[in-house]
Design a protein around this motif. Structure first.
Motif, mmCIF file in Angstrom:
data_model
loop_
_atom_site.group_PDB
_atom_site.id
_atom_site.type_symbol
_atom_site.label_atom_id
_atom_site.label_comp_id
_atom_site.label_asym_id
_atom_site.label_seq_id
_atom_site.Cartn_x
_atom_site.Cartn_y
_atom_site.Cartn_z
ATOM 1 N N PRO A 71 0.517 -1.713 -0.157
ATOM 2 C CA PRO A 71 0.234 0.209 0.069
ATOM 3 C C PRO A 71 0.764 0.831 0.158
ATOM 4 C CG PRO A 71 -0.448 -1.717 1.360
ATOM 5 C CD PRO A 71 0.946 -1.950 1.202
ATOM 6 N N GLU A 72 0.816 1.973 -0.847
ATOM 7 C CA GLU A 72 1.334 2.907 -1.319
ATOM 8 C C GLU A 72 1.496 4.058 -0.062
ATOM 9 O OE1 GLU A 72 0.024 6.538 -4.096
ATOM 10 O OE2 GLU A 72 -0.423 5.079 -5.172
ATOM 11 N N ASN A 73 0.644 4.573 1.693
ATOM 12 C CA ASN A 73 1.070 4.305 2.639
ATOM 13 C C ASN A 73 1.933 4.123 3.882
ATOM 14 O OD1 ASN A 73 -1.011 2.515 3.141
ATOM 15 N ND2 ASN A 73 -1.965 3.871 4.568
ATOM 16 N N ARG A 100 14.812 3.923 -0.148
ATOM 17 C CA ARG A 100 14.111 3.472 0.637
ATOM 18 C C ARG A 100 12.601 4.054 -0.094
ATOM 19 N NH1 ARG A 100 13.021 2.772 5.349
ATOM 20 N NH2 ARG A 100 15.577 3.282 6.362
ATOM 21 N N LEU A 101 11.792 3.223 -0.646
ATOM 22 C CA LEU A 101 10.877 3.522 -1.880
ATOM 23 C C LEU A 101 9.887 4.291 -1.563
ATOM 24 C CD1 LEU A 101 9.411 0.090 -1.515
ATOM 25 C CD2 LEU A 101 10.788 0.400 -2.921
ATOM 26 N N ASN A 102 9.333 5.031 -1.915
ATOM 27 C CA ASN A 102 8.595 6.152 -2.012
ATOM 28 C C ASN A 102 7.452 5.963 -2.586
ATOM 29 O OD1 ASN A 102 10.332 7.316 -0.574
ATOM 30 N ND2 ASN A 102 11.192 8.929 -2.384
ATOM 31 N N PRO A 107 -2.298 9.768 -9.347
ATOM 32 C CA PRO A 107 -3.611 8.454 -8.841
ATOM 33 C C PRO A 107 -2.903 7.138 -9.212
ATOM 34 C CG PRO A 107 -4.165 10.800 -9.351
ATOM 35 C CD PRO A 107 -3.111 10.685 -9.891
ATOM 36 N N GLY A 108 -3.359 6.647 -9.274
ATOM 37 C CA GLY A 108 -3.123 4.492 -9.293
ATOM 38 C C GLY A 108 -2.341 4.369 -9.295
ATOM 39 N N SER A 109 -0.489 5.227 -9.475
ATOM 40 C CA SER A 109 0.914 3.936 -9.863
ATOM 41 C C SER A 109 1.029 3.556 -8.693
ATOM 42 C CB SER A 109 1.289 5.670 -9.731
ATOM 43 O OG SER A 109 1.152 6.938 -10.865
#
Length: 132
Positions: A71-73, A100-102, A107-109
């Motif tokens: 999940p993006e968060n 680190r992943l960012n 939207p939707g990426s």
């Protein structure tokens, strides 16, 4: 994940590569699978620990190809497995924050790898430019 490294033997890895300034091993966690099986002996040879269960303070590793499953968060909690390979390749402990992943803001990426380490090619001295 495709490994573009030469076959590195454990004896070529510094035994303190994955230790902190106090001489304590860095702890990593990676979900079970083929990437974990390939990285475990490399991390251990460098003095680090690859935990079998997620522990507080462990660096959470993830194959960048699997980043879209997070999940993006939560992406900011994960570090690309490329960090391990680049540290070994350069024979130095690199800045983990650069791997680190960012979350991608569109939207939707899906999540994307932080590109700070690519600005200098991922190499500390610039001698290894020109394809891997």
């Amino acid at each position: 994940m495709v490994f573009k490294q030469k076959d590195v033997t454990n004896s070529e890895i510094s035994p303190v590569l994955f230790m902190d300034v106090d001489g304590q091993p860095m702890n990593f966690f990676l979900c079970p699978g083929p990437v974990k099986r390939k990285l475990q002996p490399l991390i251990v040879a460098g003095g680090g620990v690859l935990c079998s269960v997620q522990q507080p303070g462990s660096i959470l590793l993830i194959d960048p190809a699997a980043g879209s499953s997070i999940p993006e968060n939560a992406t900011h909690w994960y570090v690309s497995t490329q960090y391990i390979l680049d540290c070994i390749k350069n024979n130095e402990q690199l800045d983990v924050e650069s791997y680190r992943l960012n979350p991608v803001t569109a939207p939707g990426s899906s999540a994307a790898l932080n590109t700070k380490h690519r600005a200098h090619g991922g190499f500390g001295d610039g001698n290894n430019r020109g394809g891997n």
